[in-house]
Design a protein around this motif. Sequence first.
Motif, PDB file in Angstrom:
ATOM      1  N   GLY A  95       0.840  -1.185   0.000  1.00  0.00           N
ATOM      2  CA  GLY A  95       0.000   0.000   0.000  1.00  0.00           C
ATOM      3  C   GLY A  95       0.876   1.236   0.000  1.00  0.00           C
ATOM      4  O   GLY A  95       2.105   1.145   0.119  1.00  0.00           O
ATOM      5  N   TRP A  96       0.233   2.396  -0.159  1.00  0.00           N
ATOM      6  CA  TRP A  96       0.984   3.644  -0.245  1.00  0.00           C
ATOM      7  C   TRP A  96       0.329   4.718   0.609  1.00  0.00           C
ATOM      8  O   TRP A  96      -0.888   4.732   0.812  1.00  0.00           O
ATOM      9  N   ILE A  97       1.151   5.622   1.089  1.00  0.00           N
ATOM     10  CA  ILE A  97       0.696   6.768   1.866  1.00  0.00           C
ATOM     11  C   ILE A  97       1.156   8.016   1.110  1.00  0.00           C
ATOM     12  O   ILE A  97       2.354   8.172   0.847  1.00  0.00           O
ATOM     13  N   ALA A  98       0.214   8.878   0.750  1.00  0.00           N
ATOM     14  CA  ALA A  98       0.531  10.118   0.040  1.00  0.00           C
ATOM     15  C   ALA A  98       0.327  11.282   0.998  1.00  0.00           C
ATOM     16  O   ALA A  98      -0.720  11.386   1.651  1.00  0.00           O
ATOM     17  N   ILE A  99       1.313  12.161   1.086  1.00  0.00           N
ATOM     18  CA  ILE A  99       1.295  13.254   2.059  1.00  0.00           C
ATOM     19  C   ILE A  99       1.610  14.568   1.359  1.00  0.00           C
ATOM     20  O   ILE A  99       2.620  14.680   0.660  1.00  0.00           O
ATOM     21  N   ASN A 100       0.737  15.564   1.552  1.00  0.00           N
ATOM     22  CA  ASN A 100       1.040  16.930   1.131  1.00  0.00           C
ATOM     23  C   ASN A 100       1.633  17.628   2.346  1.00  0.00           C
ATOM     24  O   ASN A 100       0.949  17.878   3.329  1.00  0.00           O
ATOM     25  N   LYS A 101       2.910  17.962   2.290  1.00  0.00           N
ATOM     26  CA  LYS A 101       3.599  18.576   3.430  1.00  0.00           C
ATOM     27  C   LYS A 101       3.411  20.086   3.487  1.00  0.00           C
ATOM     28  O   LYS A 101       3.875  20.727   4.422  1.00  0.00           O
ATOM     29  N   VAL A 102       2.710  20.645   2.504  1.00  0.00           N
ATOM     30  CA  VAL A 102       2.482  22.087   2.454  1.00  0.00           C
ATOM     31  C   VAL A 102       1.162  22.407   3.169  1.00  0.00           C
ATOM     32  O   VAL A 102       0.109  21.893   2.808  1.00  0.00           O
ATOM     33  N   TRP A 103       1.247  23.260   4.165  1.00  0.00           N
ATOM     34  CA  TRP A 103       0.065  23.615   4.946  1.00  0.00           C
ATOM     35  C   TRP A 103      -0.828  24.631   4.235  1.00  0.00           C
ATOM     36  O   TRP A 103      -2.017  24.693   4.507  1.00  0.00           O
ATOM     37  N   ALA A 104      -0.278  25.419   3.327  1.00  0.00           N
ATOM     38  CA  ALA A 104      -1.026  26.543   2.757  1.00  0.00           C
ATOM     39  C   ALA A 104      -1.698  26.267   1.419  1.00  0.00           C
ATOM     40  O   ALA A 104      -2.619  26.984   1.052  1.00  0.00           O
ATOM     41  N   GLU A 105      -1.246  25.249   0.674  1.00  0.00           N
ATOM     42  CA  GLU A 105      -1.752  25.053  -0.686  1.00  0.00           C
ATOM     43  C   GLU A 105      -1.922  23.577  -1.030  1.00  0.00           C
ATOM     44  O   GLU A 105      -1.168  22.738  -0.537  1.00  0.00           O
ATOM     45  N   PRO A 106      -2.874  23.292  -1.936  1.00  0.00           N
ATOM     46  CA  PRO A 106      -3.009  21.924  -2.445  1.00  0.00           C
ATOM     47  C   PRO A 106      -1.806  21.552  -3.323  1.00  0.00           C
ATOM     48  O   PRO A 106      -1.085  22.428  -3.800  1.00  0.00           O
ATOM     49  N   ARG A 107      -1.598  20.273  -3.529  1.00  0.00           N
ATOM     50  CA  ARG A 107      -0.528  19.774  -4.386  1.00  0.00           C
ATOM     51  C   ARG A 107      -1.027  18.541  -5.136  1.00  0.00           C
ATOM     52  O   ARG A 107      -1.980  17.886  -4.711  1.00  0.00           O
TER      53      ARG A 107
END
Length: 94
Positions: free
Chosen positions: A28-40
């Motif tokens: 399985g995979w875990i996807a993380i957006n580390k940016v608090w202010a904007e989508p990625r």
Amino acid sequence: QGEGKLRALNPLLGDTLVLERTSGDARGWIAINKVWAEPRTVPLAELVGHAKGHRLHRVCRDTSPEKGEAVPDTLELDRAEVAYVLPVEDRRRG
């Protein structure tokens, strides 16, 4: 089942991080957006290939379907969102 093994599939210093977790035959995979202010966006198909037999679970969204949703080739993550791409459970097993 244990913790399994984790490995990063993209550079650790980027705005997003995709981790692959394997445990026995399960993957399985875990996807993380580390940016608090904007989508990625995350190019899942490039990083993990075809995720046949998996579903996308958006654990940070209240409106996400409980059984997950189809895994897109490119994943749009909200700001600071974490999402899981997990194998579909085989309910025929004991």
